[in-house]
Design a protein around this motif. Structure first.
Motif, short mmCIF file in Angstrom:
data_model
loop_
_atom_site.label_atom_id
_atom_site.label_comp_id
_atom_site.label_asym_id
_atom_site.label_seq_id
_atom_site.Cartn_x
_atom_site.Cartn_y
_atom_site.Cartn_z
N VAL A 59 0.84 -1.20 0.00
CA VAL A 59 0.00 0.00 0.00
C VAL A 59 0.88 1.26 0.00
CG1 VAL A 59 -0.27 0.25 2.51
CG2 VAL A 59 -2.08 1.05 0.99
N PHE A 60 2.11 1.13 0.51
CA PHE A 60 3.02 2.28 0.58
C PHE A 60 3.79 2.49 -0.72
CE2 PHE A 60 2.65 0.72 4.99
CZ PHE A 60 2.02 1.83 5.52
N THR A 61 3.87 1.45 -1.57
CA THR A 61 4.70 1.55 -2.77
C THR A 61 3.92 1.43 -4.08
OG1 THR A 61 5.14 -0.84 -2.69
CG2 THR A 61 6.71 0.62 -1.57
N ASP A 62 2.74 0.81 -4.03
CA ASP A 62 1.97 0.55 -5.24
C ASP A 62 0.83 1.56 -5.36
OD1 ASP A 62 0.49 -0.39 -7.36
OD2 ASP A 62 0.02 -2.34 -6.44
N PRO A 63 0.92 2.48 -6.32
CA PRO A 63 -0.14 3.49 -6.45
C PRO A 63 -1.49 2.89 -6.84
CG PRO A 63 1.51 3.74 -8.19
CD PRO A 63 2.00 2.67 -7.28
N GLU A 64 -1.51 1.65 -7.32
CA GLU A 64 -2.76 0.99 -7.70
C GLU A 64 -3.27 0.02 -6.63
OE1 GLU A 64 -4.45 1.88 -10.44
OE2 GLU A 64 -2.87 3.37 -10.67
N HIS A 65 -2.65 0.01 -5.46
CA HIS A 65 -3.10 -0.87 -4.38
C HIS A 65 -4.57 -0.58 -4.09
CE1 HIS A 65 -3.48 -2.71 -0.43
NE2 HIS A 65 -2.38 -3.40 -0.72
N ILE A 66 -5.34 -1.61 -3.79
CA ILE A 66 -6.79 -1.46 -3.61
C ILE A 66 -7.14 -0.43 -2.52
CG2 ILE A 66 -6.97 -3.41 -2.00
CD1 ILE A 66 -9.58 -2.40 -4.66
N LEU A 67 -6.35 -0.36 -1.46
CA LEU A 67 -6.65 0.62 -0.41
C LEU A 67 -6.41 2.05 -0.89
CD1 LEU A 67 -5.22 -1.24 2.72
CD2 LEU A 67 -7.59 -1.19 1.86
N ARG A 68 -5.35 2.25 -1.64
CA ARG A 68 -5.10 3.59 -2.19
C ARG A 68 -6.15 3.94 -3.23
NH1 ARG A 68 1.34 4.20 -3.06
NH2 ARG A 68 0.71 6.29 -3.68
N TRP A 69 -6.55 2.94 -4.03
CA TRP A 69 -7.59 3.17 -5.03
C TRP A 69 -8.90 3.58 -4.34
CZ3 TRP A 69 -12.33 0.93 -5.69
CH2 TRP A 69 -13.01 1.29 -6.85
N GLY A 70 -9.25 2.89 -3.27
CA GLY A 70 -10.48 3.22 -2.55
C GLY A 70 -10.44 4.65 -2.01
N TRP A 71 -9.31 5.03 -1.47
CA TRP A 71 -9.15 6.37 -0.92
C TRP A 71 -9.32 7.43 -2.02
CZ3 TRP A 71 -8.06 7.92 4.12
CH2 TRP A 71 -7.71 9.24 4.28
N LYS A 72 -8.68 7.19 -3.18
CA LYS A 72 -8.69 8.17 -4.27
C LYS A 72 -10.03 8.21 -5.02
CE LYS A 72 -5.17 6.50 -6.37
NZ LYS A 72 -4.07 6.22 -7.32
N SER A 73 -10.68 7.08 -5.12
CA SER A 73 -11.86 7.01 -6.00
C SER A 73 -13.17 7.37 -5.31
CB SER A 73 -11.98 5.62 -6.61
OG SER A 73 -12.24 4.66 -5.61
N TYR A 74 -13.19 7.46 -4.00
CA TYR A 74 -14.44 7.71 -3.27
C TYR A 74 -15.13 8.98 -3.79
CZ TYR A 74 -17.64 8.60 0.59
OH TYR A 74 -18.77 8.85 1.34
N GLY A 75 -14.44 10.07 -3.82
CA GLY A 75 -15.03 11.34 -4.26
C GLY A 75 -15.40 11.34 -5.74
N ARG A 76 -14.54 10.75 -6.56
CA ARG A 76 -14.82 10.68 -7.99
C ARG A 76 -16.09 9.89 -8.27
NH1 ARG A 76 -8.97 9.17 -9.11
NH2 ARG A 76 -9.83 7.10 -8.96
N ASN A 77 -16.24 8.76 -7.59
CA ASN A 77 -17.41 7.93 -7.83
C ASN A 77 -18.70 8.63 -7.38
OD1 ASN A 77 -15.97 5.86 -9.02
ND2 ASN A 77 -15.59 4.85 -7.07
N ARG A 78 -18.63 9.36 -6.29
CA ARG A 78 -19.80 10.11 -5.84
C ARG A 78 -20.18 11.16 -6.87
NH1 ARG A 78 -19.83 12.76 -0.64
NH2 ARG A 78 -21.95 12.06 -0.38
N ALA A 79 -19.19 11.85 -7.43
CA ALA A 79 -19.46 12.88 -8.44
C ALA A 79 -20.08 12.26 -9.69
CB ALA A 79 -18.17 13.62 -8.79
N ARG A 80 -19.62 11.08 -10.07
CA ARG A 80 -20.19 10.40 -11.25
C ARG A 80 -21.66 10.08 -11.06
NH1 ARG A 80 -14.99 6.97 -11.38
NH2 ARG A 80 -13.75 8.15 -12.87
N VAL A 81 -22.00 9.60 -9.90
CA VAL A 81 -23.41 9.25 -9.66
C VAL A 81 -24.25 10.52 -9.55
CG1 VAL A 81 -25.03 8.06 -8.15
CG2 VAL A 81 -22.79 7.05 -8.59
N ARG A 82 -23.74 11.54 -8.90
CA ARG A 82 -24.47 12.81 -8.82
C ARG A 82 -24.78 13.36 -10.21
NH1 ARG A 82 -20.89 15.00 -4.24
NH2 ARG A 82 -22.18 14.62 -2.41
N ALA A 83 -23.87 13.15 -11.15
CA ALA A 83 -24.07 13.64 -12.51
C ALA A 83 -25.23 12.93 -13.22
CB ALA A 83 -22.78 13.47 -13.32
#
Length: 116
Positions: A59-83
């Protein structure tokens, strides 16, 4: 359906008339993601095609780690559904209590009829 996959998002939205949005708080989403990831990694659970969760340390070295992905994508996914609001009916269920009420409410009988 999973609305997060870019390759099919446009087609899914075009065919949908209703979207049920599980809009859980960030803390709930991340807690569930961490628990599920740790459980899968510790148990060496096969996910698909022999794949397993990557090392928890990555999680500290892989930018695509599932935990990092979850952290980064939360706001984006909310914006997509709001649209989608205004294009389709969006039923927003915020929190597990609302999900449980939805599942046991008036539409529960509809699901039972379809299962027969």
């Amino acid at each position: 359906m999973e609305y997060q996959y870019k390759e099919v998002r446009r087609e899914l939205a075009a065919r949908a008339d209703t979207v049920i949005w599980l809009d859980h708080p960030f803390a709930t989403v991340m807690t569930r993601l961490v628990r599920r990831t740790v459980r899968r990694r510790a148990g060496r659970v096969e996910l698909w095609n022999g794949n397993q969760e990557s090392s928890l340390w990555s999680v500290f070295t892989d930018p695509e780690h599932i935990l990092r992905w979850g952290w980064k994508s939360y706001g984006r996914n909310r914006a997509r559904v709001r649209a989608l609001v205004g294009q389709v009916v969006v039923v927003r269920l915020s929190g597990q209590g609302q999900v449980e009420r939805w599942l046991t409410g008036p539409l529960a009988a509809v699901g039972e009829e379809r299962a027969r």
